[in-house]
Design an enzyme around this catalytic site. Sequence first.
Site, PDB file in Angstrom:
ATOM      1  N   CYS A   1       4.988   4.254  10.082  1.00 38.49           N
ATOM      2  CA  CYS A   1       4.632   4.402   8.667  1.00 38.49           C
ATOM      3  C   CYS A   1       5.906   4.499   7.827  1.00 38.49           C
ATOM      4  CB  CYS A   1       3.760   5.633   8.462  1.00 38.49           C
ATOM      5  SG  CYS A   1       3.000   5.686   6.821  1.00 38.49           S
TER       6      CYS A   1
ATOM      7  N   ASN B   1       4.646  -2.591  12.174  1.00 37.89           N
ATOM      8  CA  ASN B   1       4.062  -1.893  11.042  1.00 37.89           C
ATOM      9  C   ASN B   1       4.554  -2.584   9.762  1.00 37.89           C
ATOM     10  OD1 ASN B   1       2.939   0.195   9.323  1.00 37.89           O
ATOM     11  ND2 ASN B   1       3.081   1.572  11.079  1.00 37.89           N
ATOM     12  N   THR B   2       4.169  -2.070   8.622  1.00 30.84           N
ATOM     13  CA  THR B   2       4.549  -2.704   7.363  1.00 30.84           C
ATOM     14  C   THR B   2       6.043  -2.599   7.080  1.00 30.84           C
ATOM     15  OG1 THR B   2       3.899  -0.656   6.260  1.00 30.84           O
ATOM     16  CG2 THR B   2       2.306  -2.461   6.251  1.00 30.84           C
TER      17      THR B   2
ATOM     18  N   ASN C   1       0.836  -1.192   0.000  1.00 37.49           N
ATOM     19  CA  ASN C   1       0.000   0.000   0.000  1.00 37.49           C
ATOM     20  C   ASN C   1       0.876   1.250   0.000  1.00 37.49           C
ATOM     21  OD1 ASN C   1      -0.145   1.645   2.761  1.00 37.49           O
ATOM     22  ND2 ASN C   1       0.203  -0.513   3.273  1.00 37.49           N
TER      23      ASN C   1
ATOM     24  N   ASN D   1       1.837   6.218  16.155  1.00 42.79           N
ATOM     25  CA  ASN D   1       2.298   5.637  14.901  1.00 42.79           C
ATOM     26  C   ASN D   1       3.721   6.103  14.593  1.00 42.79           C
ATOM     27  OD1 ASN D   1       2.751   4.753  12.303  1.00 42.79           O
ATOM     28  ND2 ASN D   1       0.737   5.326  11.534  1.00 42.79           N
ATOM     29  N   PHE D   2       4.690   5.316  15.061  1.00 42.56           N
ATOM     30  CA  PHE D   2       6.098   5.559  14.771  1.00 42.56           C
ATOM     31  C   PHE D   2       6.585   4.587  13.702  1.00 42.56           C
ATOM     32  CE2 PHE D   2       6.840   6.912  19.481  1.00 42.56           C
ATOM     33  CZ  PHE D   2       6.292   8.162  19.220  1.00 42.56           C
TER      34      PHE D   2
END
Length: 348
Positions: free
Chosen positions: A135, A200-201, A74, A132-133
């Site tokens: 992305c 995360n991704t 994504n 959110n650290f």
Amino acid sequence: MVDLSIEFAGIRLPNPFIVGSGPTTGTPDKIIRAIRAGWGSVVVKTIGDSIVRKAVRPMYAAFRRNGEMVAFENLELITEDPLEAWDKYLKVIKGEVKAPIIVSIMGGPDHSEWVKLAKWAEERGADALELNFGCPHGEPEKRTGAFIGQHADLVFEYTKEVVSSVGVPVIVKLTPNVTDIAEIAKAAERAGAKAVTAINTVSGIIGVDIEKGVLLPDVNGYSTYGGISGPAIKPVGLAAVARTSTSTNLEISGVGGIFDWKDAVEYMMLGAKTVQSVTYTMLKGFEFVKEWKEELSKFMERKGYRSLEDMIGVAAKRVTTYEFLEKVTKRRTTVDEEMEAIRGEVYG
């Protein structure tokens, strides 16, 4: 009877299954549907203020082998909706469902924006916050997201600022795009975080259209590095959970390639108290969680686990060093023998 409820980061969940922050938690109707389908909690799509940006299209692409999806990419960033919209959304959500809601936030380089967002979310009923650290695309060049998550000192600073400003539990979402994720987790722990979300991704490129000679997803002939999810990253997620659980006292929410209930059990056996699914909900919706809960209950009954706590971390105890494996190795097999066995497992 087995008990699927669990206390995570100071909040009680009816079961360990959480819809992670992403496209399927970006609107009130989706979040409400998820909770009504039986999910234990939901992490809302990351909310921001000054860093909200326009989305590109197309933003998704998949890597398949023999028709099966191996990985998903994504290029999606955080929510495009402003705080005013989320002010209304959260009121609707809290008015419709009673399950705990975790609010994911991301500010800019200035600590004060993270504090502002944290207080804003707490005032609107967030039961916990997820920072959110992690992305891996779009945000690091703005010195936020994974830029923060890749530096232990920054993770400590930003987390400490938020923790000291709110009364709700703070969860740090970790990026796997680091040399030693345990050091990042330790920084979050020192700063007062109650838990971490791992992972995360993974930063990557899903593929190339060799006929056109362009990257995927093809955005008018161009593309960029995106976030890779799906079954291919499960080994990375499992290792991150194991490293974190064996080096800190943090509670962990495991995420990465969870496509069935067995994947969830693997994460829990390595130390995760809850598990999050994002990509699979994009593909299958929310209703499958009923089957996951049923199958997990049957498994626990068969194995004699009365509660989730009974099996959390049982495999983490067996993570060791290569030197130790050298000492305990007894049976010597050839590479050919091992590969023959693996080929049989893969190809039947």
